[in-house]
Design an enzyme around this catalytic site. Structure first.
Site, PDB file in Angstrom:
ATOM      1  N   SER A 182       0.839  -1.194   0.000  1.00 57.00           N
ATOM      2  CA  SER A 182       0.000   0.000   0.000  1.00 57.00           C
ATOM      3  C   SER A 182       0.873   1.244   0.000  1.00 57.00           C
ATOM      4  CB  SER A 182      -0.898   0.002   1.243  1.00 57.00           C
ATOM      5  OG  SER A 182      -1.578   1.226   1.392  1.00 57.00           O
ATOM      6  N   TYR A 195      -2.305  -0.060  10.397  1.00 57.25           N
ATOM      7  CA  TYR A 195      -2.274  -0.461   8.986  1.00 57.25           C
ATOM      8  C   TYR A 195      -0.936  -0.070   8.350  1.00 57.25           C
ATOM      9  CZ  TYR A 195      -3.884  -1.025   4.149  1.00 57.25           C
ATOM     10  OH  TYR A 195      -4.023  -1.416   2.835  1.00 57.25           O
TER      11      TYR A 195
END
Length: 281
Positions: A182, A195
């Site tokens: 990501s 995250y």
């Protein structure tokens, strides 16, 4: 003759410097040069075995469909049994598909499923670590269990999957490992501390693994790290990205397929996000 410790340190520093400069130049090139001029020759993956985690929905399902269109045998792994069967129904008319229900955060279950796949399907040629979750809360609002769970799925699962399938790749010096990371794996973002930490770890794992494979002269094993910005799937529902628009899952899946076929090592989406790496370095 024993190499002086100081010289070993010097080599390590120079290696890190080389990686930084190389990454900077690659990022700058991709930022400034239109992508159509950077196309590489695409490899043929027909009849290869592609394993995708998180294949029961979202990007994982789209990847399964796209890989099947290329006549690859797809191995679908997910904890969601109903989602797996739905994906298989989409893939089956196009190519062979095998379904395995598994919690990829549980290393024992991963190893058990890997043995079954070895017997029932054969050697995995392309491993796509795609399964992931997000909490989307401020740090102090996160429960201890949710922090642990996100690290288990977004990071540790990559370790277990690679430990299960990398040995066969190393034996033949052939294979491809893909990490769907990501933008949060290269740049911190608010309300995503857990995250970001999990994705930073996944990126670092892949970078380190590549260096290990290079040192062992396993140049036939390719690695691809994909760092997309926010995607319009249920994972980021309700999230408003501060710097970019939400990308469609179809666009991201297509770019991942292209990266695999062209054996691209590092991909950021959208393309102009390469500038973030340049500024950080």
């Amino acid at each position: 003759m024993k190499i002086p410790k100081e010289f070993e340190v010097f080599l390590a520093v120079m290696s890190a410097f080389h990686l930084a400069v190389h990454g900077y130049l690659v990022g700058l090139m991709k930022l400034l040069i239109p992508s159509r001029f950077l196309r590489k020759q695409r490899k043929d993956i027909s009849d290869q075995v592609v394993l995708i985690t998180g294949a029961g929905s979202g990007i994982g399902r789209l990847l399964a469909v796209e890989f099947s269109k290329l006549h690859a045998t797809v191995v679908l792994v997910d904890i969601n049994k109903n989602g797996l069967n739905e994906t298989k129904n989409l893939v089956s008319p196009l190519s062979k598909a095998f379904v395995y229900e598994c919690d990829v955060s549980n290393r024992q279950k991963v190893y058990e499923v890997a043995k079954r796949i070895g017997v029932e399907v054969g050697k995995v040629d392309i491993l796509v670590n795609n399964a992931g979750i997000v909490n989307g809360k401020r740090f102090l609002e996160l429960s201890d269990d949710s922090i642990q769970r996100i690290m288990e799925i977004n990071t540790l699962a990559h370790f277990w999957m690679c430990k299960a399938f990398l040995p066969d790749m190393m034996q033949s010096n052939k294979g491809h490992i893909v990490s769907i990371a990501s933008l949060a794996g290269v740049s911190g973002l608010p309300n995503l501390t857990d995250y970001c930490a999990s994705k930073f770890a996944a990126v670092g794992f892949m970078e380190s693994l590549k260096l290990e494979l290079d040192a062992q002269k396993k140049d036939g094993i390719k690695l691809t790290i994909v760092c997309p910005s926010l995607i319009s799937t249920g994972l980021f529902e309700g999230t408003k990205p501060p710097l970019t628009v939400l990308m469609t899952a179809e666009y991201v899946a297509g770019e991942i397929i292209r990266a695999v076929l062209e054996e691209t090592e590092f991909v950021m989406l959208p393309r102009w996000m390469y500038i973030i790496i340049l500024f950080k370095w």
